[in-house]
Design an enzyme around this catalytic site. Structure first.
Site, mmCIF file in Angstrom:
data_model
loop_
_atom_site.group_PDB
_atom_site.id
_atom_site.type_symbol
_atom_site.label_atom_id
_atom_site.label_comp_id
_atom_site.label_asym_id
_atom_site.label_seq_id
_atom_site.Cartn_x
_atom_site.Cartn_y
_atom_site.Cartn_z
ATOM 1 N N LYS A 199 0.790 -1.230 0.000
ATOM 2 C CA LYS A 199 0.000 0.000 0.000
ATOM 3 C C LYS A 199 0.827 1.287 0.000
ATOM 4 O O LYS A 199 1.854 1.375 0.658
ATOM 5 C CB LYS A 199 -0.913 0.009 1.228
ATOM 6 C CG LYS A 199 -1.969 -1.078 1.160
ATOM 7 C CD LYS A 199 -3.062 -0.858 2.181
ATOM 8 C CE LYS A 199 -2.559 -1.229 3.546
ATOM 9 N NZ LYS A 199 -3.530 -1.028 4.604
ATOM 10 N N GLY A 375 8.205 -1.544 10.839
ATOM 11 C CA GLY A 375 7.601 -0.235 11.103
ATOM 12 C C GLY A 375 8.616 0.788 11.582
ATOM 13 O O GLY A 375 8.563 1.957 11.187
#
Ligand code: ADP
Ligand code: MG
Length: 396
Positions: A199, A375
């Site tokens: 994404k 992350g």
């Protein structure tokens, strides 16, 4: 600003609370550890502490137990693996706080290792509860943080404890900050980023920040579909983030204004279905069929991207070029990784899936740095000061 190093604090004979990121992938069926790179990555710090005669109290999280005891997310298999790799006994605690653990920590001898149970079995960990942080800190005399992969989370064991103990960065933390920091502040041109993954929304911050530094941006993976749509191409039933089309256009404009050569795929592999063995074909981006989904970059794109990377002095790769979990859709990713591994350049890999692919291909040693962060790496490259890093700085 500099982080304090474990070398700069006295750990001899001290009880050291060492936060690591032993959040290893577990095999779905058997629960066994399928990739132990995250354990191995912290070995230099653990070995150093053992050699210094420190009483090494290790803590980590594993998975997402959401504040409850989940038997399948116990760190017991990690204790066994760590013990096997180091050839040393590793004592497994029944919890990470409480009287029993306190006693075990107190009785621990110099040069011995105690692994605490999953800190996320307690809701106070993710809430960064001061009482919980104080209990964890109470087990030790100093705090060493090697958990770069969790440094973007302000939790009790990554941030809270540092209020109560002298704090320093372990060797893995230092290595990550050095390699990733160089991508932000000390890099050679030409500098290229190859970005993929599912994404656009995950990577907008990273793209915005890196555009200011790089010369070349190559985008593949699922996120290419949103950019292709923003450029007016039909993309079949590929995942397009409609609410990010404006952002995608903005990024394309920014790249243009900053003289960054921004390349999207020129051909793609499309499939009618996302499953093993489903029929697929390579098509130019002008003719993606209505009933097709982009599942990989095509051979002309691989050629284009490799040509663009040739001669680059710095290359950062994050995010697979296709749905690599399905072997038929993994070719583009593998060819790009193989090419990058052979470049005479500083090559840095970030992201959970990306690191896993490099390890599986046996190419980790051919890269300058393969980050253990997912992350955390993305946040770091956005230019954010990670909370778990901030508390290790000398001024704090
Ligand atoms: P990393 O963990 O390396 O940062 P991401 O989490 O961003 O990478 O992306 C990994 C995921 O992206 C993989 O699960 C992969 O299947 C998915 N992906 C890559 N290309 C596509 C695509 N064309 N369509 C859908 N998903 C994709
Ligand atoms: Mg990922």
């Amino acid at each position: 600003m500099e982080e304090r190093s474990v070398r700069e604090i006295d750990v001899r004979g001290k009880r050291v609370l060492l936060r690591v990121d032993f959040n290893v992938p577990l095999d779905v069926g058997t629960g066994s550890i399928s990739d132990d790179h995250r354990i191995r990555a912290s070995l230099p710090t653990i070995q150093y502490l053992v050699d210094c005669g420190a009483k090494v109290i290790i803590c980590s999280h594993l998975g997402r137990p959401k504040g409850k005891v989940v038997e399948g997310l116990s760190l017991k298999p990690v204790a066994e693996r760590l013990s096997r790799i180091m050839g040393l006994p590793v004592r497994m605690a029944g919890d990470c706080v409480g009287d029993e653990v306190k006693r075990e920590a107190r009785e621990l001898e110099g040069g011995k290792i105690l692994l605490l149970e999953n800190v996320r079995f307690h809701p106070e960990e993710e809430a960064n509860d001061p009482g919980f942080a104080c209990s964890l800190a109470g087990l030790a005399d100093v705090y060493v943080d090697d958990a770069f992969g969790t440094a973007h989370r302000a939790h009790a064991s990554t941030v809270g404890v540092s209020r109560y103990l002298p704090s320093a960065a372990g060797f893995l933390m230092e290595k990550e900050l050095d390699a990733m920091g160089n991508l932000l502040h000390d890099y050679e041109h030409p500098f290229a980023c190859l970005i993929g993954g599912a994404k656009v929304s995950d990577k907008i911050g990273l793209l915005q920040n890196m555009l200011k530094k790089i010369d070349i941006l190559l985008v593949g993976g699922g996120m290419a579909a949103t950019f292709l749509r923003a450029e007016g191409y039909e993309t079949g039933f590929s995942l397009v983030e409609k609410d990010k089309l404006n952002k995608a256009r903005e990024l394309l404009d920014d790249a243009h204004a900053l003289h960054v050569s921004f390349r999207l795929p020129c051909d793609v592999l499309v499939s009618r279905e996302i499953r093993k063995g489903s029929p697929c074909e390579v098509v130019p981006i002008e003719s993606i069929p209505d009933d097709g989904c982009i599942v990989d970059i095509g051979p002309k794109t691989v050629e284009l991207f490799c040509r663009k990377l040739t001669g680059c002095r710095t290359v950062m790769w994050n995010g697979p070029m296709g749905i690599y979990e399905i072997p038929e859709f993994s070719q583009g990713t593998k060819l790009m990784v193989d090419f990058i591994s052979k470049l005479d350049a500083v090559t840095v890999v970030g992201g959970g899936s990306s690191a896993e692919i490099v390890h599986q291909m046996g190419l980790s040693e051919k890269m300058t740095h393969v980050s253990t962060g997912g992350g955390a790496t993305l946040r770091f490259l956005e230019g954010t000061v990670l909370p778990g890093v901030e508390v290790l700085r000398k001024e704090t």
